[in-house]
Design an enzyme around this catalytic site. Structure first.
Site, PDB file in Angstrom:
ATOM      1  N   ARG A  53       0.844  -1.185   0.000  1.00  7.53           N
ATOM      2  CA  ARG A  53       0.000   0.000   0.000  1.00  7.53           C
ATOM      3  C   ARG A  53       0.881   1.237   0.000  1.00  7.53           C
ATOM      4  O   ARG A  53       2.005   1.210   0.515  1.00  7.53           O
ATOM      5  CB  ARG A  53      -0.897   0.013   1.247  1.00  7.53           C
ATOM      6  CG  ARG A  53      -2.022  -0.972   1.176  1.00  7.53           C
ATOM      7  CD  ARG A  53      -3.071  -0.516   0.181  1.00  7.53           C
ATOM      8  NE  ARG A  53      -4.004  -1.593  -0.103  1.00  7.53           N
ATOM      9  CZ  ARG A  53      -5.067  -1.439  -0.880  1.00  7.53           C
ATOM     10  NH1 ARG A  53      -5.319  -0.272  -1.444  1.00  7.53           N
ATOM     11  NH2 ARG A  53      -5.870  -2.448  -1.100  1.00  7.53           N
ATOM     12  N   HIS A  87      -0.728   0.874  -9.973  1.00  7.63           N
ATOM     13  CA  HIS A  87      -1.544  -0.042  -9.160  1.00  7.63           C
ATOM     14  C   HIS A  87      -2.102  -1.193 -10.014  1.00  7.63           C
ATOM     15  O   HIS A  87      -3.317  -1.443 -10.035  1.00  7.63           O
ATOM     16  CB  HIS A  87      -2.677   0.699  -8.451  1.00  7.63           C
ATOM     17  CG  HIS A  87      -3.078   0.018  -7.157  1.00  7.63           C
ATOM     18  ND1 HIS A  87      -3.474   0.691  -6.037  1.00  7.63           N
ATOM     19  CD2 HIS A  87      -3.110  -1.294  -6.817  1.00  7.63           C
ATOM     20  CE1 HIS A  87      -3.765  -0.161  -5.072  1.00  7.63           C
ATOM     21  NE2 HIS A  87      -3.542  -1.384  -5.524  1.00  7.63           N
TER      22      HIS A  87
END
Lengths: 312, 312
Positions: B227, B275
């Site tokens: 993350r 991502h």
């Protein structure tokens, strides 16, 4: 015994001398342009792209070692002394670096690294998926020699279903191997990512052309880490344009350095690298050259001996 | 039974419906903004970044499935119904894609893909070597859960010496595993390529900061596929600037989409991806969601259940 070195230019000579001092302290290591060099003293030569006509001027030359995996940069010398054996650069470092490079290439093609590169360059946020995982993508390795066989094994161990193709039949556990021209089409039809590691010979020139590209399944990709002469770049670009081939990763080119105006530099589906697949360090190369010289001087056949009959 | 879907926008709805028709034909699959949807019918929700306050409006909601691996995009809803279990997206496709991505990242950092990218962009021919092969480069995986453990195994099978670190001790053949805060420094000191796959919790926020980067050996590199909140990007840039860290491959960021003026887009030592590490196809996600719903409706504990006590 004198070893003359022509690789990396005059600035690299001190580094070569330091590395040979470690692994072969009795060698007298001299530069290619050393004004004090007596040509009669030279017994071995470690060379990259030697000036034509220079090697023949060493009357006692016994062994030529290529500073790279190929020998074409030596063979193009029309005055090359024909009876001096040539050893291709090799050793474990070269093999390991090539296996790493083809895995970088296979994962880069699998995960569309070219698109990642373009998005970064354009600062473009795009969450895109890819259709296949490595376990669903068959890699086909052309050329199962000193570099190709370990590369195929490395790809297999990464979980890519892996097949191979070579002139003579090879046996590799877990890797279905195809042989010769008659099995080439079947090999290509089963290959999602084509990895070329063939040697440069007359028989392999332009082997990846419109005909062989058409035999690959739709969406296949091409990694060329062999020689520029193996691939017809115009045919590759056409096959990508037609939507049949999804992309390519090219490390070698017909003319190197690749000219700045060549279209592959900016092609949106082609990753270009600059002949970096298997560059062992000078230390690694010195060690390999020292071991080849030692084997030769003991009367043994040195490793990676160039065979004119096979062409590599 | 009605499943409401908020993932991929209205344009994706027909595709979701087609995939669920294959794997769960009895589900009534509706769009998030369907004007004819009766909120009382909704029993399951497959969502990405649901509008705050919407989920609480489905009084009979029994299961929430995240369309991605994380759940923070759901937890940030202040009106989230607290007793509805949440399932994180998973399944074999997610695991396989993540294992592929971390291998792409590890080989890209090993072989200096950022330099290859810059050379292609600048049409610059540069034959450069790299100091290490994969067998000489230790990869350290932070986070050995659903995604991290298979990724560590995949890296190990590629021939990278691999170690791992997690909150609780794990046992992985051939992978030395470190545990908890007290073994974190020792883990970092042995890691040449740091791969982050930790879950997002309060305990892991900013875990890769100036202090932990300084514990990595000189020349180490960082791959963040966990993350954005795990990594202090300013500290990373400083550590690269100081020459201690050689480069990074970042797939996640504190703010996504990454703003166009963020310095990492153009950093010469950082590869940016958007991502994309583990984006299963909609077909893969529909299959996983269908299997989770089926398990739940049979009274079983569905896979990948979010545990508020652990934070993932």
């Amino acid at each position: 015994m004198t070893l003359v070195v022509k690789s990396g230019g005059p600035a690299a000579l001190a580094e070569w001398q330091a590395h040979f001092a470690e692994c072969a302290p009795r060698l007298d290591v001299r530069g290619w342009d050393d004004p004090d060099l007596d040509p009669e003293d030279v017994r071995h030569a470690l060379v990259w792209d030697p000036d034509p006509g220079r090697l023949v001027g060493f009357p006692n030359l016994r062994l030529i070692i290529s500073s790279g995996a190929g020998v074409d940069h030596i063979l193009r010398d029309p005055y090359l002394p024909p009876h001096v054996p040539i050893v291709r650069m090799g050793g474990m470092a070269t093999v390991a670096h090539m296996a790493d490079f083809v895995r970088l290439g296979a994962f880069a093609l699998l995960r569309d690294m070219r698109r990642i590169m373009a998005n970064q360059q354009n600062r473009h946020w795009e969450e895109f998926g890819v259709p296949r995982s490595s376990a669903e993508t068959r890699v086909g390795v052309m050329g199962l020699g000193t570099l190709g066989l370990p590369a195929a094994v490395a790809l297999r161990d990464c979980g890519f279903p892996t097949i191979g193709w070579s002139r003579r039949r090879r046996t590799i556990p877990g890797v279905r191997c195809y042989e010769g021209p008659e099995e080439f089409a079947e090999f290509l039809a089963r290959t999602d990512i084509l990895v070329n590691l063939l040697p440069q010979t007359d028989a392999t020139r332009n082997i990846i052309d419109a005909t062989s590209l058409a035999l690959l399944p739709p969406g296949a990709a091409v990694l060329n880490a062999g020689r520029g002469s193996h691939l017809v770049i115009e045919d590759l670009i056409a096959a990508i344009g037609a939507g049949h081939i999804s992309g390519a990763f090219l490390d070698v080119f017909p003319v190197e350095p690749l000219p700045p105006d060549h279209p592959v530099w900016t092609h949106p589906r082609i990753v270009v690298s600059t002949h970096i697949a298997a560059i062992p360090s000078r230390r690694d190369r010195a060690r390999f050259a020292a071991s080849a010289i030692a084997a030769f001087e003991r009367g043994e056949t040195p490793p990676n001996l160039y065979d004119p009959a096979q062409g590599y």
